[in-house]
Design a protein around this motif. Structure first.
Motif, short mmCIF file in Angstrom:
data_model
loop_
_atom_site.label_atom_id
_atom_site.label_comp_id
_atom_site.label_asym_id
_atom_site.label_seq_id
_atom_site.Cartn_x
_atom_site.Cartn_y
_atom_site.Cartn_z
N SER A 103 0.81 -1.22 0.00
CA SER A 103 0.00 0.00 0.00
C SER A 103 0.84 1.28 0.00
O SER A 103 1.81 1.40 0.76
CB SER A 103 -0.91 0.00 1.23
N VAL A 104 0.49 2.23 -0.86
CA VAL A 104 1.12 3.54 -0.88
C VAL A 104 0.37 4.43 0.11
O VAL A 104 -0.81 4.72 -0.08
CB VAL A 104 1.08 4.17 -2.29
N GLU A 105 1.05 4.85 1.18
CA GLU A 105 0.40 5.59 2.25
C GLU A 105 0.54 7.10 2.11
O GLU A 105 -0.25 7.85 2.68
CB GLU A 105 0.99 5.15 3.60
N SER A 106 1.54 7.55 1.36
CA SER A 106 1.81 8.98 1.31
C SER A 106 2.42 9.35 -0.04
O SER A 106 3.34 8.68 -0.52
CB SER A 106 2.77 9.37 2.45
N VAL A 107 1.89 10.42 -0.65
CA VAL A 107 2.45 10.95 -1.90
C VAL A 107 2.56 12.46 -1.78
O VAL A 107 1.76 13.11 -1.11
CB VAL A 107 1.59 10.59 -3.14
N GLN A 108 3.56 13.03 -2.44
CA GLN A 108 3.73 14.48 -2.42
C GLN A 108 4.53 14.93 -3.63
O GLN A 108 5.52 14.29 -4.03
CB GLN A 108 4.43 14.94 -1.14
N TRP A 109 4.10 16.03 -4.23
CA TRP A 109 4.86 16.66 -5.31
C TRP A 109 6.09 17.33 -4.73
O TRP A 109 6.07 17.84 -3.61
CB TRP A 109 4.02 17.71 -6.03
N TYR A 110 7.16 17.37 -5.52
CA TYR A 110 8.31 18.20 -5.18
C TYR A 110 7.84 19.65 -5.27
O TYR A 110 7.26 20.06 -6.29
CB TYR A 110 9.45 17.93 -6.15
N PRO A 111 8.02 20.46 -4.22
CA PRO A 111 7.38 21.78 -4.16
C PRO A 111 7.83 22.77 -5.24
O PRO A 111 7.10 23.72 -5.53
CB PRO A 111 7.79 22.30 -2.77
N ALA A 137 14.08 7.97 -9.38
CA ALA A 137 15.40 8.57 -9.47
C ALA A 137 16.23 8.21 -8.24
O ALA A 137 17.46 8.21 -8.30
CB ALA A 137 15.28 10.09 -9.59
N GLU A 138 15.54 7.89 -7.15
CA GLU A 138 16.21 7.51 -5.91
C GLU A 138 15.26 6.65 -5.09
O GLU A 138 14.04 6.88 -5.09
CB GLU A 138 16.63 8.75 -5.11
N VAL A 139 15.80 5.64 -4.41
CA VAL A 139 15.01 4.77 -3.54
C VAL A 139 15.69 4.70 -2.18
O VAL A 139 16.88 4.39 -2.09
CB VAL A 139 14.86 3.35 -4.13
N PHE A 140 14.92 5.01 -1.12
CA PHE A 140 15.44 4.95 0.24
C PHE A 140 14.70 3.84 0.99
O PHE A 140 13.46 3.78 0.95
CB PHE A 140 15.22 6.27 0.98
N THR A 141 15.45 2.99 1.65
CA THR A 141 14.84 1.93 2.46
C THR A 141 14.82 2.36 3.92
O THR A 141 15.86 2.67 4.50
CB THR A 141 15.62 0.61 2.33
N MET A 142 13.62 2.41 4.51
CA MET A 142 13.42 2.89 5.87
C MET A 142 13.44 1.74 6.88
O MET A 142 13.27 0.58 6.50
CB MET A 142 12.09 3.63 5.96
N PRO A 143 13.59 2.06 8.17
CA PRO A 143 13.64 1.00 9.19
C PRO A 143 12.28 0.40 9.52
O PRO A 143 12.20 -0.56 10.29
CB PRO A 143 14.21 1.73 10.42
N GLY A 144 11.20 0.95 8.97
CA GLY A 144 9.87 0.42 9.24
C GLY A 144 8.89 0.83 8.16
O GLY A 144 9.25 1.50 7.18
N LYS A 145 7.65 0.44 8.32
CA LYS A 145 6.60 0.81 7.37
C LYS A 145 6.43 2.33 7.37
O LYS A 145 6.42 2.97 8.42
CB LYS A 145 5.28 0.14 7.75
N ILE A 146 6.26 2.90 6.19
CA ILE A 146 6.15 4.35 6.07
C ILE A 146 4.67 4.75 6.15
O ILE A 146 3.84 4.29 5.38
CB ILE A 146 6.74 4.84 4.75
N TYR A 147 4.37 5.62 7.13
CA TYR A 147 3.01 6.13 7.28
C TYR A 147 2.83 7.49 6.60
O TYR A 147 1.77 7.80 6.08
CB TYR A 147 2.67 6.27 8.77
N SER A 148 3.88 8.29 6.63
CA SER A 148 3.78 9.63 6.06
C SER A 148 5.18 10.18 5.81
O SER A 148 6.16 9.73 6.41
CB SER A 148 3.01 10.55 7.03
#
Length: 404
Positions: A103-111, A137-148
């Protein structure tokens, strides 16, 4: 007061031009109704978790869904007819090898450029996308599920993305270097909501499942600047031992345009308004706002009307409140299931909302409403009086010269 009368008063100098602009913006935003001629193409096979409208042209809407897909919709009408469907012009489908797995929980345009947008998912990955190629262009792996996650709209000295995850630490990743800048430690449980200040590029607010709302200066090595307290430091019970902003998860955050106030909502069915400079609860009573969602709730705050309004998803509705008095002005009903997010298309005075019914709805001003600007100027005066009252209450010194 009719439009011509108001314009005459502006012409002779008895009314400021900005008063007409604010009155018209207020009228439009207080008369929102579900659009009968325009709709958004349904492109998600599951709930719509997050939406965002870019602020360069205010033309493209970005949406992320629980089915792992990301869509870009064209909002402008070039069909030549009043009836129009906002079509999907780009889509990252589940079949794409670049798509999120969950599931994609958060999306945002580059301002600052529509050539980039970002997405965060339950697959623990934050992706920075090239809009033209629809490839990361870049992928970051986080330590947990991303909520926002959040990008600063005013940053000139950094390109950091703040990420709220199921881990208690807030992660800051740098798009320039492609690595993790540093972590913010202070919460005791998962961080659900996160938001940069719209005026200060180093100030960041975070809300967590530990019921706390923290304000950070990312330049400081001493931890958070402030822990907001719903009781403003007054012990209300013998068991009161810590500063909590809500009696439940802090699931939604939104700054006002001037950055002076912060709105939060929680699973305790409460919305609160905070004075950022003083770090205090303004004690505005919004009443009961039902919110038992385990997702991040995306609210929207107006920029151009007086009084400022806040749009809060609550169950299958969007509630419209005065930010200053907490008065409920309107209830927008149209979704068939929980509403997760809403976003304002500010120049057009339109609201977009997404929910578990897989729909993105458009709310537009009622053009048939009879205009009486005196009502809106009177409402603005009440707002100013209430603002002055709350400001004075917040700034009064609660001390006494009496000795025990």
């Amino acid at each position: 007061m009719a439009m011509l009368s108001f314009l005459h008063q502006v012409w002779n100098g008895s009314v400021r031009p900005t008063s007409l602009i604010q009155a018209e913006a207020t009228r439009r935003l207080l008369s929102l109704e579900l659009s009968k001629l325009r709709d958004v193409e349904q492109a998600h096979t599951s709930s719509v978790n997050s939406i965002d409208i870019e602020n360069i042209e205010n033309r493209y809407l970005l949406s992320g869904g629980a089915d792992g897909t990301i869509c870009i919709h064209e909002l402008d009408n070039y069909s030549g007819t009043p009836q129009y469907t906002c079509k999907v012009i780009c889509k990252v489908s589940r079949r794409s090898r670049h798509a999120h797995k969950f599931s994609v929980e958060s999306v945002q345009w580059y301002p600052f450029d529509t050539g980039l947008f970002t997405s965060g998912s339950m697959d623990c990955q934050l992706k920075v996308w090239d809009t033209n190629t629809l490839k990361p262009a870049e992928v970051f792996t986080m330590p947990g599920k991303i909520y926002s996650h959040s990008l600063s709209s005013v940053a000139t000295h950094h390109s950091l993305i703040a990420v709220a995850t199921s881990h208690s630490r807030v992660t800051l990743v740098d798009m320039r270097t492609g690595g993790c800048s540093h972590e913010l430690r202070g919460h005791k449980s998962s961080v659900l909501s996160i938001q940069w200040s719209p005026v200060a590029e180093t100030l960041l607010a975070t809300g967590s499942k530990d019921n706390r709302l923290l304000l950070w200066d990312i330049r400081s090595a001493k931890g958070h600047l402030c822990a907001f307290d719903q009781h403003n430091g007054e012990a209300v019970a013998a068991g009161y031992s810590g500063k909590t902003a809500h009696d439940g998860t802090v699931s939604g955050l939104s700054f006002t345009q001037d950055g002076l106030f912060l709105v939060s909502c929680g699973t305790d069915d409460r919305v609160r308004l905070w004075d950022v400079a003083l770090g205090r609860n303004s004690l505005v009573n919004f009443g009961k706002v039902v919110n038992d969602s385990c997702k991040t709730v995306k609210m929207a705050v107006t920029q151009s009307c007086d009084p400022p309004l806040v749009f809060v998803p609550s169950e299958g509705r969007v509630l419209v409140y005065s930010l200053v008095t907490g008065e409920l002005f309107d209830t927008l009903i149209g979704h068939f299931n929980l509403v997760n997010c809403c976003a304002l298309r500010q120049p057009h005075h339109e609201l977009y909302s997404g929910g578990n019914d897989r729909n993105i709805l458009i709310w537009i001003p009622d053009s048939d409403q009879e205009v009486c600007y005196e009502d809106y100027t009177r409402t603005a005066m009440k707002s100013k009086e209430a603002t002055s009252k709350h400001t004075n209450n917040l700034r009064v010194d609660n001390w006494s010269s009496d000795e025990d």
